[in-house]
Design an enzyme around this catalytic site. Sequence first.
Site, PDB file in Angstrom:
ATOM      1  N   ILE A  30       6.495  -6.317  17.128  1.00 12.44           N
ATOM      2  CA  ILE A  30       6.117  -7.623  16.604  1.00 12.44           C
ATOM      3  C   ILE A  30       6.156  -8.622  17.746  1.00 12.44           C
ATOM      4  O   ILE A  30       6.820  -8.363  18.763  1.00 12.44           O
ATOM      5  CB  ILE A  30       7.028  -8.095  15.452  1.00 12.44           C
ATOM      6  N   ASN A  32      13.417 -11.611  21.093  1.00 10.23           N
ATOM      7  CA  ASN A  32      12.434 -11.854  20.043  1.00 10.23           C
ATOM      8  C   ASN A  32      13.029 -12.384  18.746  1.00 10.23           C
ATOM      9  O   ASN A  32      12.588 -13.399  18.217  1.00 10.23           O
ATOM     10  CB  ASN A  32      11.644 -10.578  19.742  1.00 10.23           C
ATOM     11  N   HIS A  49      13.784  -6.280  23.997  1.00 14.15           N
ATOM     12  CA  HIS A  49      12.840  -6.988  23.142  1.00 14.15           C
ATOM     13  C   HIS A  49      13.536  -7.616  21.941  1.00 14.15           C
ATOM     14  O   HIS A  49      13.229  -8.757  21.563  1.00 14.15           O
ATOM     15  CB  HIS A  49      11.733  -6.050  22.661  1.00 14.15           C
ATOM     16  N   HIS A  76       6.270  -6.891  26.143  1.00 15.74           N
ATOM     17  CA  HIS A  76       5.011  -6.420  25.570  1.00 15.74           C
ATOM     18  C   HIS A  76       4.060  -5.850  26.617  1.00 15.74           C
ATOM     19  O   HIS A  76       3.592  -4.723  26.489  1.00 15.74           O
ATOM     20  CB  HIS A  76       4.318  -7.575  24.840  1.00 15.74           C
TER      21      HIS A  76
END
Length: 895
Positions: free
Chosen positions: A895, A746, A742, A556
Site C-alpha cells: 500500500i 507507512n 515500509h 516502493h
Amino acid sequence: MIHTHIAEILCVKPKTKKTKTMEEDVKNKKTKKTMKIEGEVVVMKKNLLDFKDTMASLLDRIHELLGRRVSLHLISSLQPDPDKPANEKRGRLGKAAHLEKWVTKIKTSVTAEETAFGVTFDWDESMGPPAAFVIKNQHRSQFYLKSLTLRNSQGGAIHFVCNSWIYPSHRYRSDRVFFSNQAYLPSETPELVKELREEELKNLRGNEKGELKEWDRVYDYAYYNDLGAPDKGPDSARPVLGGSPEFPYPRRGKTGRKPTKSDPKSESRLALLNLNIYVPRDERFSHVKFSDFLAYALKSVTQVIVPEIASLCDKTINEFDSFEDVFHLYDGSIRLANGHTISKLRDIIPWEMFRELIRNDGERFLKFPLPDVLKQSRSAWRTDEEFAREMLAGLNPVVISRLKDFPPKSNLDSAKYGNQNSSIREGHIEPHMNGTSVQEALEQNKLFLLDHHDALMPYLTRINSTNTKTYATRTLLLLQEDGTLKPLAIELSLPHAQGESHGSVSKIFTPSEKGVEGTVWQLAKAYAAVNDSGYHQLISHWYNRLCYCFCRLQTHAVIEPFIIASNRQLSVVHPIYKLLHPHFRDTMNINALARHVLINSDGVLERTVFPSRYAMEMSSSIYKSWVFTDQALPMDLLKRGVAVEDPSSDNGVKLLIEDYPFAVDGLEIWSAIKTWVTEYCSIYYKNDRTVQTDTEIQSWWTELRTEGHGDIQHESWWPSMQTRDDLMETCTIIIWIASALHAAVNFGQYPYAGFLPNRPTVSRRFMPEPGTKEYTELEENEEVAFLKTITPQLQTLLGISIIEILSMHSTDEIYLGQRDSPNWTADDEPLEAFKRFGKSLEVIENNIIRRNNDKKLKNRSGPVNIPYTLLYPNTTDYTREGGLTGKGIPNSVSI
C-alpha cells in the site's frame, strides 16, 4: 531422487497393500499398469471477482456442455516424453483429466468464494511420481487457480501451490505449467523437469512488442517515463527518470504503451479513472484487497473533485480560520452546500468513490476519523518534547543523525553552491543546553541533527517560484538525562539573492514559549516539519518502493526491480524465490497505481507536498547516493551515527539514544529476519561454491544490478554474490525493506499526519518580518497566522484523504511470520525454521508491550500518549483486522 514428500500419493484403485507410498507403488506394483489418482483443485471463478461479468458463469456452463472443459495433465518425473526429440528432455504427459461437476458446483455470486473440484487422473505407474502438471482452459473466461492437491489414503499428499490466473488457452503461446511445492537448486532439478523449468522462465521474460495485455505474463523493465503528460502542454511534461546520469532511477515494470505524440521518450497515459494499468495478472490485487482499495482509494482522483471541493469552503475561501475549524474535520465534517452539489458530484464521481466520500448520512463530505495524535490532548502535539520525539518514534524515524562536528557542515559543492555551512553558533544554543557546553555535548555524543539542508537547497529557487514558499532546514537537538530530545535551534536557509553560487542566507530560531517569540518558534518548527514531511513522502517511503516520494523511494521504487528480476531469473521452485516471493505481494500493482494518480504530473503528490512538480526529480537526485548495503538496519544506524559498533551485542551495535523506539524494536525484528534467512539458506547452500555455481542466482543478481538498478550498476558497494554471507545479507535486506522498514514509515502516517498542523506538507509564505502586516497578524492572532502559513484547506482535505488510504491495512493482509499457504514448501527443515521465526516474533511482540508499559521510557508514548506499535509484528492476530490499526508488519510493500 524426488523426496519422500512427493513420493506419497492419493487413493490407488484398485485397492492394494496399505501403507504403500507412491514410489513403492510405482517400483513394486506388477499386476496393474495404471492406477487412479484422486485430486482436489481449488479455484475462484471470474464472475465471483468481476462484478460486471454477469455472463461469465453462464457461458462457461455452455462451454462445459459442449465439451470445452478445463483439463489437467500430470507430468512424469521419470519417463521422458516419447513425442519429443531426443535432445528435448521433458517428462511424459499423462492422460487428460477434467474438473468434475463444474456446471453444478459453480454458483453465481458477487463474493470471492473458493470452490473445490474433484479430479481423477489415470496414471501409468511406470511414469513415477508427478512433478508438475499442465492445465488448459477451454472456457470463455479466466479463473483463479489456487491449488491442486493429490492425496493418498494414509494422508500423504503432493501439493501444487498455484495462486495464478488461468486465461483461455488461445491467449497463451505455450502451456501453463505448475510445479509441485518441492524446492530445487538448478543443479538438483530432476532431469526431466529442467527444460520445463527453463522454458517457464523464458515465458515470463517474454518478447512481446507493443502494449502488453492483461493475460500476458511478462516481467520486463522500463524507465519512469510515464509520469508526465507532455501532450497536454509543457506544464504537464516531466523528465524521464532513469537511463541518464542527470536523472538516475530504479526501473519499473514495462507496460508497452505507445509514446506520446509530442515526446517520443515519454509513454502515453491511461484515462484518469482507468485503473487497468498493466502489471502481470498474478501481481494484481486480490478481490478483497481491491475492494478495500476501491472503497478508499478512488477519492485520490483529485483532478476530478478539486473544482467541486473549492466551492464548499465557507467564510474564508480555502482557509481554516482557527484550529477549531480543523478539529471540525473529525468532530463533524464539511456540510455540502445544497442538493445540487451532491447531484453534480454524483455525475462526475464513480458511485463507489461517491459513497465513500459522502460516508453515512449522504450530506456530509469528507468526515475523517480522529488521528491518534489528538485522542488524548488537542495541544500536546505543539510541545517541543513531542516535536523531537517524533524523530525517534513518529512516521519518519530514519533521518535523525548524530552531530559529529560543530557547527554543522554542508556536503554540497562549494564551487557551485558557495558556502552552505551552518550559521548556528554556541551563543544560539548553549543557553538552552541545561548547563552543558557544546564541546562537552559533542564529546558525550549528546548532540543530534535533523538535516534537510543539502537535499533541498539545490531545488529551493525553483520550488519557491511556485506557490510554495519554504526553506532548507536544520534542527539541532540535545539528548537529555531522561532519554528525551530537546530542540535547541532551527536554522531556516534560502539561496542568496545574488545567486546560488553565493551560498545561503540563514536565520536561526531558538525555543520560546510565550508572546510573539513563542509563535515564531512554532512557525520555525512547522517549516522543519514541512521539510521532513516532504522528505518522508519522497524518499523514506517511496524510495524503498520508490511508499511516496522521498520515503517511497527507499521502499516502493527500489524493491520493484528485485520483483522483476526474481520472476525473470528465479524459477518458482528455486529456494530463494520461495523465500522472497511473499515479500513482493501487490508491490507492482500499488506502484503502478501510484504512477497513475499519486506521483504523476498534477497528481496528488504534486498537489499536496511542497516540492510540487519537482518532487520526483528530487527523489532522483537522492537516488544517486542510495547504497543497497546501507539499508541493513545496523549499517544504517552506524552511518547516521546514532549507534556505535559493539561486538558483544547481538546485532553488533549499541544505540547512543537508548530510548529510540524505531531502532530498539527494529533491531529485534532485523535480528529475527536475519536468523530466519540464515537458517533457511543454510539448508540449501552448504558452502560458498554452491552460491557461485547456482546459475539462476548469478543471473538474477547480474540482471538486478545491470538492468533493474542499471544507472548505478558500477558502484563498488554491490555485493559480489560469491559467498553464502553475500546471499544471506542480501535476502535479509530485501525482506527488511519490504516488510519492517515500509511498515515503520507507512502506517504511522494517519496517526501523526492525519492532523496536518502537526505534519504540514506545504508552507505558503516565509517567516513574517517585524513591521509587516503579516507580523502584525502574527502578534494579534497566532492561529490564523499559523494556518495561513501551512497547508491550505483544499490541500489539507486531499492530503488527509490520501494519508488515510495509505495508512490502512487490508482485511486480507498477510503479516511477517505468516504465509498464504501452509504448503508453501515440501521440505520439513524450512517449515520448522519458519515456525521458529514465528515464535521469535511473538517474543518481540511481548517485548514491545513491556517496553510500552515502562514509564521510564518516555519516548515510547510521549506527550500525545501514542504507544509505539508500528513494528509490532501482529503474528498472533488471525482476525484479519483491517483499517487504521497502527500496528502489524505486512510481508510486503502492498500500500
